[in-house]
Write an enzyme that holds these catalytic residues in place. Structure first.
Site, PDB file in Angstrom:
ATOM      1  N   CYS A 154      -1.338 -11.022  11.074  1.00 25.62           N
ATOM      2  CA  CYS A 154      -1.077  -9.825  10.265  1.00 25.62           C
ATOM      3  C   CYS A 154      -2.232  -8.837  10.341  1.00 25.62           C
ATOM      4  O   CYS A 154      -3.404  -9.229  10.357  1.00 25.62           O
ATOM      5  CB  CYS A 154      -0.901 -10.199   8.797  1.00 25.62           C
ATOM      6  SG  CYS A 154       0.381 -11.404   8.509  1.00 25.62           S
ATOM      7  N   CYS A 197       5.079   4.299   9.165  1.00 22.64           N
ATOM      8  CA  CYS A 197       3.843   3.958   9.887  1.00 22.64           C
ATOM      9  C   CYS A 197       3.716   4.709  11.204  1.00 22.64           C
ATOM     10  O   CYS A 197       2.722   4.560  11.920  1.00 22.64           O
ATOM     11  CB  CYS A 197       3.752   2.448  10.081  1.00 22.64           C
ATOM     12  SG  CYS A 197       3.419   1.598   8.518  1.00 22.64           S
ATOM     13  N   HIS A 227      -5.639  -0.895   9.297  1.00 23.21           N
ATOM     14  CA  HIS A 227      -4.395  -0.127   9.293  1.00 23.21           C
ATOM     15  C   HIS A 227      -4.192   0.632   7.986  1.00 23.21           C
ATOM     16  O   HIS A 227      -3.461   0.186   7.104  1.00 23.21           O
ATOM     17  CB  HIS A 227      -3.235  -1.115   9.552  1.00 23.21           C
ATOM     18  CG  HIS A 227      -1.877  -0.508   9.595  1.00 23.21           C
ATOM     19  ND1 HIS A 227      -1.621   0.785  10.018  1.00 23.21           N
ATOM     20  CD2 HIS A 227      -0.648  -1.040   9.289  1.00 23.21           C
ATOM     21  CE1 HIS A 227      -0.315   1.016   9.960  1.00 23.21           C
ATOM     22  NE2 HIS A 227       0.281  -0.065   9.518  1.00 23.21           N
TER      23      HIS A 227
HETATM   24  C1  LIG Z   1       5.101  -0.797  10.274  1.00 18.81           C
HETATM   25  C2  LIG Z   1       3.851  -1.432   9.746  1.00 18.81           C
HETATM   26  O1  LIG Z   1       2.778  -1.098  10.177  1.00 18.81           O
HETATM   27  S1  LIG Z   1       4.052  -2.592   8.534  1.00 18.81           S
HETATM   28  C3  LIG Z   1       2.433  -3.170   8.150  1.00 18.81           C
HETATM   29  C4  LIG Z   1       2.012  -2.720   6.815  1.00 18.81           C
HETATM   30  N1  LIG Z   1       0.837  -3.502   6.390  1.00 18.81           N
HETATM   31  C5  LIG Z   1       0.973  -4.708   5.835  1.00 18.81           C
HETATM   32  O2  LIG Z   1       2.064  -5.203   5.610  1.00 18.81           O
HETATM   33  C6  LIG Z   1      -0.299  -5.449   5.500  1.00 18.81           C
HETATM   34  C7  LIG Z   1      -0.149  -6.919   5.831  1.00 18.81           C
HETATM   35  N2  LIG Z   1      -1.296  -7.701   5.351  1.00 18.81           N
HETATM   36  C8  LIG Z   1      -1.408  -8.064   4.067  1.00 18.81           C
HETATM   37  O3  LIG Z   1      -0.599  -7.688   3.217  1.00 18.81           O
HETATM   38  C9  LIG Z   1      -2.593  -8.934   3.689  1.00 18.81           C
HETATM   39  O4  LIG Z   1      -3.656  -8.714   4.601  1.00 18.81           O
HETATM   40  C10 LIG Z   1      -2.234 -10.453   3.687  1.00 18.81           C
HETATM   41  C11 LIG Z   1      -0.979 -10.684   2.810  1.00 18.81           C
HETATM   42  C12 LIG Z   1      -1.959 -10.949   5.096  1.00 18.81           C
HETATM   43  C13 LIG Z   1      -3.416 -11.218   3.100  1.00 18.81           C
HETATM   44  O5  LIG Z   1      -3.614 -10.719   1.821  1.00 18.81           O
HETATM   45  P1  LIG Z   1      -4.489 -11.510   0.740  1.00 18.81           P
HETATM   46  O6  LIG Z   1      -4.284 -12.984   0.878  1.00 18.81           O
HETATM   47  O7  LIG Z   1      -4.205 -10.830  -0.552  1.00 18.81           O
HETATM   48  O8  LIG Z   1      -5.951 -11.225   1.229  1.00 18.81           O
HETATM   49  P2  LIG Z   1      -7.152 -10.591   0.404  1.00 18.81           P
HETATM   50  O9  LIG Z   1      -7.064  -9.111   0.468  1.00 18.81           O
HETATM   51  O10 LIG Z   1      -7.236 -11.231  -0.959  1.00 18.81           O
HETATM   52  O11 LIG Z   1      -8.391 -11.064   1.288  1.00 18.81           O
HETATM   53  C14 LIG Z   1      -8.824 -12.423   1.278  1.00 18.81           C
HETATM   54  C15 LIG Z   1      -9.643 -12.678   2.515  1.00 18.81           C
HETATM   55  O12 LIG Z   1      -8.783 -12.680   3.679  1.00 18.81           O
HETATM   56  C16 LIG Z   1      -9.211 -11.687   4.595  1.00 18.81           C
HETATM   57  N3  LIG Z   1      -7.992 -11.094   5.165  1.00 18.81           N
HETATM   58  C17 LIG Z   1      -7.027 -10.422   4.499  1.00 18.81           C
HETATM   59  N4  LIG Z   1      -6.062 -10.053   5.363  1.00 18.81           N
HETATM   60  C18 LIG Z   1      -6.433 -10.497   6.589  1.00 18.81           C
HETATM   61  C19 LIG Z   1      -5.847 -10.426   7.872  1.00 18.81           C
HETATM   62  N5  LIG Z   1      -4.672  -9.802   8.041  1.00 18.81           N
HETATM   63  N6  LIG Z   1      -6.496 -10.998   8.918  1.00 18.81           N
HETATM   64  C20 LIG Z   1      -7.674 -11.625   8.722  1.00 18.81           C
HETATM   65  N7  LIG Z   1      -8.286 -11.719   7.520  1.00 18.81           N
HETATM   66  C21 LIG Z   1      -7.664 -11.164   6.461  1.00 18.81           C
HETATM   67  C22 LIG Z   1     -10.003 -10.695   3.786  1.00 18.81           C
HETATM   68  O13 LIG Z   1     -10.922  -9.987   4.602  1.00 18.81           O
HETATM   69  C23 LIG Z   1     -10.683 -11.598   2.777  1.00 18.81           C
HETATM   70  O14 LIG Z   1     -11.783 -12.214   3.410  1.00 18.81           O
HETATM   71  P3  LIG Z   1     -13.113 -12.595   2.538  1.00 18.81           P
HETATM   72  O15 LIG Z   1     -12.649 -13.565   1.506  1.00 18.81           O
HETATM   73  O16 LIG Z   1     -14.027 -13.184   3.574  1.00 18.81           O
HETATM   74  O17 LIG Z   1     -13.592 -11.306   1.959  1.00 18.81           O
END
Ligand SMILES: CC(=O)SCCNC(=O)CCNC(=O)[C@H](O)C(C)(C)COP(=O)(O)OP(=O)(O)OC[C@H]1O[C@@H](n2cnc3c(N)ncnc32)[C@H](O)[C@@H]1OP(=O)(O)O
Length: 386
Positions: free
Chosen positions: A207, A83, A333
Protein backbone atom coordinates in the site's frame (compact mmCIF):
# COMPACT_ATOMS: atom_id res chain seq x y z
CA UNK A 1 -1.38 24.51 -31.36
CA UNK A 2 1.85 25.95 -29.92
CA UNK A 3 4.45 23.79 -28.24
CA UNK A 4 4.52 23.91 -24.43
CA UNK A 5 7.58 23.54 -22.22
CA UNK A 6 8.23 22.96 -18.53
CA UNK A 7 10.94 25.38 -17.38
CA UNK A 8 10.74 25.08 -13.60
CA UNK A 9 9.76 22.33 -11.16
CA UNK A 10 9.84 21.92 -7.39
CA UNK A 11 8.14 20.16 -4.51
CA UNK A 12 8.08 19.87 -0.74
CA UNK A 13 9.11 16.64 0.89
CA UNK A 14 6.20 14.19 1.05
CA UNK A 15 5.26 12.74 4.43
CA UNK A 16 3.87 13.96 7.69
CA UNK A 17 3.94 17.75 7.94
CA UNK A 18 2.38 18.09 11.37
CA UNK A 19 1.54 21.70 12.15
CA UNK A 20 1.78 22.75 8.50
CA UNK A 21 -1.34 23.11 6.32
CA UNK A 22 -1.57 23.79 2.59
CA UNK A 23 -1.23 27.49 3.45
CA UNK A 24 2.37 26.73 4.37
CA UNK A 25 3.06 23.90 1.88
CA UNK A 26 1.90 25.80 -1.24
CA UNK A 27 4.39 28.70 -1.02
CA UNK A 28 7.17 26.23 -0.16
CA UNK A 29 6.56 24.28 -3.41
CA UNK A 30 6.18 27.41 -5.54
CA UNK A 31 9.42 28.93 -4.17
CA UNK A 32 11.25 25.66 -4.78
CA UNK A 33 9.96 25.65 -8.39
CA UNK A 34 10.99 29.31 -8.92
CA UNK A 35 14.49 28.53 -7.62
CA UNK A 36 14.86 25.97 -10.42
CA UNK A 37 14.03 28.33 -13.30
CA UNK A 38 17.50 28.72 -14.86
CA UNK A 39 17.21 32.40 -15.86
CA UNK A 40 14.93 33.39 -12.97
CA UNK A 41 11.20 33.98 -12.62
CA UNK A 42 9.49 37.30 -12.05
CA UNK A 43 6.28 36.26 -10.24
CA UNK A 44 4.37 38.97 -12.20
CA UNK A 45 5.03 36.97 -15.39
CA UNK A 46 2.58 34.25 -14.26
CA UNK A 47 -0.68 34.81 -16.15
CA UNK A 48 -2.88 31.97 -14.85
CA UNK A 49 -2.73 28.99 -12.50
CA UNK A 50 -4.27 25.53 -12.24
CA UNK A 51 -4.48 24.02 -8.76
CA UNK A 52 -4.93 20.27 -8.27
CA UNK A 53 -6.34 19.57 -4.82
CA UNK A 54 -8.55 16.79 -3.52
CA UNK A 55 -8.69 16.11 0.19
CA UNK A 56 -7.70 19.22 2.08
CA UNK A 57 -10.08 20.80 4.52
CA UNK A 58 -8.16 24.02 5.07
CA UNK A 59 -10.71 26.18 3.23
CA UNK A 60 -11.48 27.55 -0.26
CA UNK A 61 -8.59 26.10 -2.30
CA UNK A 62 -8.08 28.62 -5.13
CA UNK A 63 -8.39 31.53 -2.72
CA UNK A 64 -5.74 30.00 -0.47
CA UNK A 65 -3.36 29.51 -3.42
CA UNK A 66 -3.93 33.07 -4.66
CA UNK A 67 -3.49 34.47 -1.17
CA UNK A 68 -0.42 32.53 -0.09
CA UNK A 69 1.47 32.77 -3.39
CA UNK A 70 0.66 36.37 -4.34
CA UNK A 71 -1.52 35.41 -7.35
CA UNK A 72 -4.48 37.72 -6.64
CA UNK A 73 -4.54 39.38 -10.07
CA UNK A 74 -4.69 36.26 -12.25
CA UNK A 75 -7.30 33.54 -12.85
CA UNK A 76 -6.80 30.47 -10.66
CA UNK A 77 -8.74 27.27 -11.47
CA UNK A 78 -9.13 24.31 -9.15
CA UNK A 79 -8.88 20.88 -10.79
CA UNK A 80 -10.35 17.85 -8.99
CA UNK A 81 -10.44 14.52 -10.78
CA UNK A 82 -9.91 11.94 -8.02
CA UNK A 83 -6.34 10.60 -7.87
CA UNK A 84 -5.82 11.66 -11.52
CA UNK A 85 -6.03 15.28 -10.34
CA UNK A 86 -2.31 16.15 -10.68
CA UNK A 87 -1.80 15.09 -14.26
CA UNK A 88 -5.23 16.47 -15.19
CA UNK A 89 -4.12 19.87 -13.86
CA UNK A 90 -1.03 19.59 -16.11
CA UNK A 91 -3.32 18.68 -19.04
CA UNK A 92 -5.60 21.68 -18.55
CA UNK A 93 -2.70 24.12 -18.20
CA UNK A 94 -1.04 22.64 -21.29
CA UNK A 95 -4.12 23.30 -23.42
CA UNK A 96 -4.31 26.89 -22.15
CA UNK A 97 -0.73 27.61 -23.24
CA UNK A 98 -0.92 25.59 -26.47
CA UNK A 99 -4.07 27.47 -27.50
CA UNK A 100 -2.33 30.83 -27.32
CA UNK A 101 -4.44 32.10 -24.41
CA UNK A 102 -1.43 32.39 -22.05
CA UNK A 103 2.37 32.28 -22.33
CA UNK A 104 3.33 31.58 -18.71
CA UNK A 105 1.24 29.50 -16.31
CA UNK A 106 1.64 27.78 -12.97
CA UNK A 107 0.50 24.25 -12.13
CA UNK A 108 0.32 23.40 -8.45
CA UNK A 109 -0.83 20.26 -6.67
CA UNK A 110 -1.23 19.93 -2.91
CA UNK A 111 -2.97 17.83 -0.32
CA UNK A 112 -3.04 17.45 3.41
CA UNK A 113 -4.11 13.93 4.34
CA UNK A 114 -2.38 13.23 7.66
CA UNK A 115 -4.06 15.97 9.66
CA UNK A 116 -7.55 17.28 9.07
CA UNK A 117 -8.28 20.75 10.40
CA UNK A 118 -11.96 21.44 9.81
CA UNK A 119 -14.10 18.48 8.75
CA UNK A 120 -13.70 14.77 8.13
CA UNK A 121 -11.07 14.72 5.39
CA UNK A 122 -11.59 11.06 4.68
CA UNK A 123 -15.33 11.39 4.27
CA UNK A 124 -14.87 14.37 1.94
CA UNK A 125 -12.34 12.41 -0.07
CA UNK A 126 -14.61 9.36 -0.31
CA UNK A 127 -17.51 11.49 -1.50
CA UNK A 128 -15.42 12.92 -4.31
CA UNK A 129 -13.79 9.75 -5.57
CA UNK A 130 -16.21 6.82 -5.72
CA UNK A 131 -19.76 5.58 -6.08
CA UNK A 132 -21.47 6.55 -2.84
CA UNK A 133 -24.80 4.80 -3.49
CA UNK A 134 -23.52 1.20 -3.52
CA UNK A 135 -19.74 0.63 -3.58
CA UNK A 136 -18.66 2.75 -0.62
CA UNK A 137 -21.45 1.73 1.82
CA UNK A 138 -20.60 -1.92 1.00
CA UNK A 139 -17.02 -1.38 2.18
CA UNK A 140 -15.13 -0.48 -0.97
CA UNK A 141 -12.62 1.95 0.50
CA UNK A 142 -9.55 2.43 -1.75
CA UNK A 143 -7.48 -0.61 -0.67
CA UNK A 144 -10.52 -2.95 -0.83
CA UNK A 145 -11.50 -1.58 -4.21
CA UNK A 146 -8.12 -2.15 -5.86
CA UNK A 147 -7.82 -5.50 -4.05
CA UNK A 148 -10.80 -6.82 -6.06
CA UNK A 149 -8.96 -6.00 -9.30
CA UNK A 150 -5.60 -7.38 -8.20
CA UNK A 151 -7.08 -10.59 -6.71
CA UNK A 152 -8.74 -11.31 -10.06
CA UNK A 153 -5.52 -10.38 -11.88
CA UNK A 154 -3.49 -12.82 -9.76
CA UNK A 155 -6.13 -15.50 -10.45
CA UNK A 156 -6.01 -15.06 -14.23
CA UNK A 157 -2.33 -14.23 -14.86
CA UNK A 158 0.91 -16.07 -13.96
CA UNK A 159 1.74 -13.23 -11.51
CA UNK A 160 1.93 -14.15 -7.80
CA UNK A 161 2.05 -12.32 -4.48
CA UNK A 162 5.87 -12.56 -4.74
CA UNK A 163 5.65 -10.32 -7.82
CA UNK A 164 3.60 -7.81 -5.84
CA UNK A 165 6.29 -7.88 -3.14
CA UNK A 166 9.01 -7.33 -5.77
CA UNK A 167 7.28 -4.10 -6.83
CA UNK A 168 7.35 -2.88 -3.21
CA UNK A 169 11.02 -3.89 -2.81
CA UNK A 170 11.96 -2.04 -6.03
CA UNK A 171 10.12 1.16 -5.15
CA UNK A 172 11.45 1.28 -1.58
CA UNK A 173 14.97 0.84 -2.99
CA UNK A 174 14.41 3.60 -5.55
CA UNK A 175 13.28 6.00 -2.79
CA UNK A 176 16.51 5.64 -0.81
CA UNK A 177 18.45 8.48 -2.51
CA UNK A 178 15.36 10.71 -2.90
CA UNK A 179 15.43 13.40 -0.18
CA UNK A 180 11.73 14.18 -0.84
CA UNK A 181 10.53 10.59 -0.25
CA UNK A 182 8.44 9.62 2.81
CA UNK A 183 9.64 6.01 3.36
CA UNK A 184 13.38 5.89 2.75
CA UNK A 185 14.38 2.40 3.77
CA UNK A 186 14.84 -0.90 1.98
CA UNK A 187 12.65 -3.94 2.54
CA UNK A 188 12.94 -7.55 1.44
CA UNK A 189 10.45 -9.77 -0.38
CA UNK A 190 10.11 -11.82 2.82
CA UNK A 191 9.31 -8.72 4.90
CA UNK A 192 6.68 -7.67 2.38
CA UNK A 193 5.10 -11.13 2.28
CA UNK A 194 5.03 -11.42 6.08
CA UNK A 195 3.76 -7.91 6.84
CA UNK A 196 0.29 -7.43 8.39
CA UNK A 197 -2.61 -7.92 5.99
CA UNK A 198 -4.47 -4.73 5.03
CA UNK A 199 -6.93 -6.41 2.66
CA UNK A 200 -6.10 -9.58 0.71
CA UNK A 201 -4.03 -9.72 -1.43
CA UNK A 202 -2.44 -6.52 -0.03
CA UNK A 203 -0.14 -6.46 3.00
CA UNK A 204 1.20 -3.23 4.52
CA UNK A 205 4.05 -2.86 1.99
CA UNK A 206 1.67 -3.30 -0.94
CA UNK A 207 0.00 0.00 0.00
CA UNK A 208 0.95 3.63 -0.51
CA UNK A 209 1.18 5.49 2.80
CA UNK A 210 -0.98 8.53 3.58
CA UNK A 211 0.97 11.73 2.92
CA UNK A 212 0.97 15.52 2.98
CA UNK A 213 2.81 17.58 0.37
CA UNK A 214 2.79 20.04 -2.53
CA UNK A 215 4.45 20.30 -5.95
CA UNK A 216 4.69 23.01 -8.62
CA UNK A 217 5.57 23.34 -12.31
CA UNK A 218 6.04 26.40 -14.55
CA UNK A 219 4.70 25.88 -18.10
CA UNK A 220 5.52 28.34 -20.89
CA UNK A 221 4.90 28.64 -24.63
CA UNK A 222 7.59 28.04 -27.24
CA UNK A 223 7.40 31.79 -27.99
CA UNK A 224 8.88 32.79 -24.61
CA UNK A 225 10.79 29.70 -23.55
CA UNK A 226 14.24 31.24 -24.11
CA UNK A 227 13.48 33.90 -21.49
CA UNK A 228 13.53 31.17 -18.85
CA UNK A 229 15.94 28.42 -19.90
CA UNK A 230 18.09 27.00 -22.68
CA UNK A 231 17.21 23.42 -21.67
CA UNK A 232 13.44 23.10 -21.52
CA UNK A 233 11.48 19.89 -21.07
CA UNK A 234 8.66 19.69 -23.63
CA UNK A 235 5.11 18.54 -22.89
CA UNK A 236 4.69 16.23 -25.88
CA UNK A 237 1.39 14.54 -25.02
CA UNK A 238 -1.50 14.64 -22.55
CA UNK A 239 -4.51 12.34 -22.24
CA UNK A 240 -7.47 11.63 -20.00
CA UNK A 241 -9.66 8.49 -19.97
CA UNK A 242 -12.84 7.50 -18.13
CA UNK A 243 -14.69 4.29 -17.23
CA UNK A 244 -17.78 3.29 -15.27
CA UNK A 245 -17.65 4.03 -11.54
CA UNK A 246 -19.69 1.18 -10.11
CA UNK A 247 -17.81 -2.10 -9.84
CA UNK A 248 -20.68 -4.38 -10.82
CA UNK A 249 -20.59 -2.71 -14.24
CA UNK A 250 -16.92 -3.44 -14.97
CA UNK A 251 -16.58 -6.17 -17.59
CA UNK A 252 -12.93 -7.11 -17.01
CA UNK A 253 -11.28 -6.61 -13.62
CA UNK A 254 -7.76 -7.30 -14.95
CA UNK A 255 -7.37 -4.05 -16.90
CA UNK A 256 -8.05 -0.37 -16.33
CA UNK A 257 -9.70 0.98 -19.53
CA UNK A 258 -9.15 4.66 -18.51
CA UNK A 259 -5.37 4.08 -18.57
CA UNK A 260 -5.58 2.52 -22.03
CA UNK A 261 -7.63 5.47 -23.30
CA UNK A 262 -5.49 8.16 -21.63
CA UNK A 263 -2.19 6.68 -22.79
CA UNK A 264 -3.44 6.16 -26.36
CA UNK A 265 -4.45 9.83 -26.50
CA UNK A 266 -1.09 10.97 -25.08
CA UNK A 267 0.96 8.70 -27.38
CA UNK A 268 -1.04 9.92 -30.42
CA UNK A 269 -0.47 13.57 -29.48
CA UNK A 270 3.26 12.93 -28.95
CA UNK A 271 3.55 10.86 -32.15
CA UNK A 272 5.37 8.08 -30.26
CA UNK A 273 4.62 4.68 -28.75
CA UNK A 274 5.34 2.91 -25.45
CA UNK A 275 8.63 1.60 -26.85
CA UNK A 276 9.91 5.21 -26.92
CA UNK A 277 9.46 5.77 -23.17
CA UNK A 278 12.81 5.72 -21.34
CA UNK A 279 11.49 6.22 -17.80
CA UNK A 280 8.03 6.37 -16.21
CA UNK A 281 6.30 7.38 -13.01
CA UNK A 282 3.35 4.96 -12.74
CA UNK A 283 0.49 5.19 -10.21
CA UNK A 284 1.45 2.42 -7.78
CA UNK A 285 -1.16 3.22 -5.10
CA UNK A 286 -1.08 -0.54 -4.56
CA UNK A 287 1.67 -2.81 -5.93
CA UNK A 288 -0.59 -4.81 -8.23
CA UNK A 289 -1.80 -1.59 -9.83
CA UNK A 290 1.74 -0.95 -11.07
CA UNK A 291 1.77 -4.41 -12.69
CA UNK A 292 -1.63 -4.02 -14.39
CA UNK A 293 -0.60 -0.54 -15.54
CA UNK A 294 2.53 -1.93 -17.30
CA UNK A 295 0.07 -3.75 -19.58
CA UNK A 296 -2.43 -0.90 -19.95
CA UNK A 297 0.35 1.55 -20.83
CA UNK A 298 1.74 -0.86 -23.45
CA UNK A 299 4.99 -1.67 -21.60
CA UNK A 300 4.11 -5.41 -21.41
CA UNK A 301 1.81 -7.83 -23.21
CA UNK A 302 -1.41 -8.96 -21.49
CA UNK A 303 -0.54 -10.94 -18.33
CA UNK A 304 3.18 -10.46 -19.07
CA UNK A 305 3.87 -7.72 -16.48
CA UNK A 306 5.40 -10.18 -14.01
CA UNK A 307 8.33 -10.74 -16.40
CA UNK A 308 9.28 -7.06 -16.25
CA UNK A 309 9.50 -6.99 -12.46
CA UNK A 310 11.08 -10.46 -12.22
CA UNK A 311 13.83 -9.57 -14.75
CA UNK A 312 14.62 -6.12 -13.36
CA UNK A 313 13.41 -4.37 -16.53
CA UNK A 314 11.62 -1.69 -14.49
CA UNK A 315 14.42 -1.19 -11.93
CA UNK A 316 17.07 1.51 -12.22
CA UNK A 317 19.61 -0.03 -14.60
CA UNK A 318 16.88 -1.95 -16.48
CA UNK A 319 15.59 -1.13 -19.95
CA UNK A 320 12.49 0.77 -18.74
CA UNK A 321 12.83 2.03 -15.15
CA UNK A 322 9.50 2.71 -13.43
CA UNK A 323 9.12 4.93 -10.38
CA UNK A 324 12.75 6.01 -9.88
CA UNK A 325 11.43 8.50 -7.28
CA UNK A 326 10.12 5.64 -5.12
CA UNK A 327 6.61 5.97 -6.56
CA UNK A 328 3.51 6.50 -4.46
CA UNK A 329 4.58 3.41 -2.47
CA UNK A 330 7.70 4.96 -0.96
CA UNK A 331 7.82 8.60 -2.05
CA UNK A 332 4.25 9.11 -0.77
CA UNK A 333 0.81 10.05 -2.08
CA UNK A 334 -0.89 13.37 -1.26
CA UNK A 335 -3.45 12.81 -4.07
CA UNK A 336 -3.70 16.32 -5.57
CA UNK A 337 0.08 16.71 -5.55
CA UNK A 338 1.00 13.22 -6.77
CA UNK A 339 0.73 13.71 -10.55
CA UNK A 340 2.42 17.13 -10.41
CA UNK A 341 5.25 15.62 -8.35
CA UNK A 342 5.62 12.79 -10.90
CA UNK A 343 6.26 15.51 -13.51
CA UNK A 344 8.74 17.24 -11.15
CA UNK A 345 10.68 13.95 -10.95
CA UNK A 346 10.57 13.46 -14.73
CA UNK A 347 11.63 17.09 -15.36
CA UNK A 348 14.73 16.36 -13.27
CA UNK A 349 15.28 13.00 -15.00
CA UNK A 350 15.13 14.58 -18.48
CA UNK A 351 17.64 17.25 -17.46
CA UNK A 352 20.00 14.71 -15.90
CA UNK A 353 19.50 16.16 -12.41
CA UNK A 354 17.47 13.49 -10.59
CA UNK A 355 18.53 12.06 -7.23
CA UNK A 356 18.14 8.57 -8.72
CA UNK A 357 19.15 9.33 -12.31
CA UNK A 358 18.22 7.08 -15.24
CA UNK A 359 21.16 7.36 -17.64
CA UNK A 360 20.34 8.94 -20.99
CA UNK A 361 16.61 9.44 -20.35
CA UNK A 362 15.08 11.52 -23.16
CA UNK A 363 11.36 10.73 -23.09
CA UNK A 364 9.21 10.03 -20.02
CA UNK A 365 5.64 9.22 -19.02
CA UNK A 366 3.63 10.10 -15.91
CA UNK A 367 0.44 8.20 -15.05
CA UNK A 368 -2.36 8.58 -12.49
CA UNK A 369 -5.45 6.48 -11.88
CA UNK A 370 -8.31 7.20 -9.50
CA UNK A 371 -11.99 7.35 -8.82
CA UNK A 372 -11.01 4.54 -7.70
CA UNK A 373 -10.48 3.06 -11.18
CA UNK A 374 -12.77 5.28 -13.24
CA UNK A 375 -10.35 7.97 -14.42
CA UNK A 376 -6.74 8.08 -15.63
CA UNK A 377 -4.48 10.90 -16.77
CA UNK A 378 -1.20 10.55 -18.66
CA UNK A 379 1.47 13.14 -19.47
CA UNK A 380 4.41 12.56 -21.83
CA UNK A 381 7.47 14.79 -21.38
CA UNK A 382 10.64 14.89 -23.48
CA UNK A 383 13.92 16.73 -23.75
CA UNK A 384 13.29 16.53 -27.53
CA UNK A 385 11.09 19.30 -28.94
CA UNK A 386 9.47 16.97 -31.52
C1 LIG B 1 -6.47 5.82 -6.62
C2 LIG B 1 -5.62 5.86 -5.39
O1 LIG B 1 -4.55 6.40 -5.42
S1 LIG B 1 -6.26 5.13 -4.01
C3 LIG B 1 -5.04 5.30 -2.76
C4 LIG B 1 -5.46 6.25 -1.72
N1 LIG B 1 -4.60 6.10 -0.54
C5 LIG B 1 -4.83 5.15 0.37
O2 LIG B 1 -5.78 4.40 0.30
C6 LIG B 1 -3.84 5.05 1.50
C7 LIG B 1 -3.57 3.59 1.83
N2 LIG B 1 -2.76 3.45 3.04
C8 LIG B 1 -3.29 3.55 4.26
O3 LIG B 1 -4.48 3.86 4.42
C9 LIG B 1 -2.38 3.31 5.45
O4 LIG B 1 -1.04 3.60 5.09
C10 LIG B 1 -2.46 1.84 5.96
C11 LIG B 1 -3.94 1.46 6.22
C12 LIG B 1 -1.86 0.88 4.95
C13 LIG B 1 -1.67 1.76 7.27
O5 LIG B 1 -2.27 2.66 8.15
P1 LIG B 1 -2.00 2.59 9.72
O6 LIG B 1 -1.88 1.17 10.17
O7 LIG B 1 -3.02 3.48 10.32
O8 LIG B 1 -0.56 3.21 9.84
P2 LIG B 1 -0.10 4.44 10.72
O9 LIG B 1 -0.35 5.70 9.99
O10 LIG B 1 -0.66 4.32 12.12
O11 LIG B 1 1.48 4.19 10.76
C14 LIG B 1 2.03 3.14 11.56
C15 LIG B 1 3.41 2.83 11.04
O12 LIG B 1 3.32 2.17 9.76
C16 LIG B 1 4.02 2.93 8.78
N3 LIG B 1 3.22 2.85 7.55
C17 LIG B 1 1.96 3.31 7.36
N4 LIG B 1 1.57 3.03 6.11
C18 LIG B 1 2.59 2.40 5.49
C19 LIG B 1 2.78 1.87 4.20
N5 LIG B 1 1.80 1.96 3.29
N6 LIG B 1 3.96 1.27 3.90
C20 LIG B 1 4.93 1.19 4.84
N7 LIG B 1 4.81 1.69 6.09
C21 LIG B 1 3.65 2.28 6.41
C22 LIG B 1 4.10 4.33 9.32
O13 LIG B 1 5.19 5.03 8.76
C23 LIG B 1 4.26 4.07 10.81
O14 LIG B 1 5.60 3.72 11.05
P3 LIG B 1 6.30 4.12 12.47
O15 LIG B 1 5.51 3.41 13.52
O16 LIG B 1 7.70 3.60 12.31
O17 LIG B 1 6.20 5.60 12.57
Amino acid sequence: MRRVAVVGAGMTAFGEHFGLGIKELLPMAVSEMAAHVDKGLNRDDIQAAWFGELTTSDGFPTGILADTCGLLDIPVTRVENACATGNDAVRNATYAVASGAFDVVLVVGADKVRESSARSTFWEWAGLTRDMAWDYPLGLVAPANFALHVARYLHESPATKEHLAMVAVKNHKHALPNPKAQLRYEITVEQALNAPVVVAPFNLYDCTPQSDGAAALLLVSEDVVERYTDRPVWVRGVGLGLDRVMHQHKKDMTTFPPTVKASKAAYAMAGIGPEDIDVAEVHDCFTGVELISYEDLGFAEKFGAYKLIENGVTSIGGAKPVNPSGGLKAKGHPPGATGVAQCVELFEQLRGEAANQVDGARTALAHNIGGPTAVSAVTILSSQRG
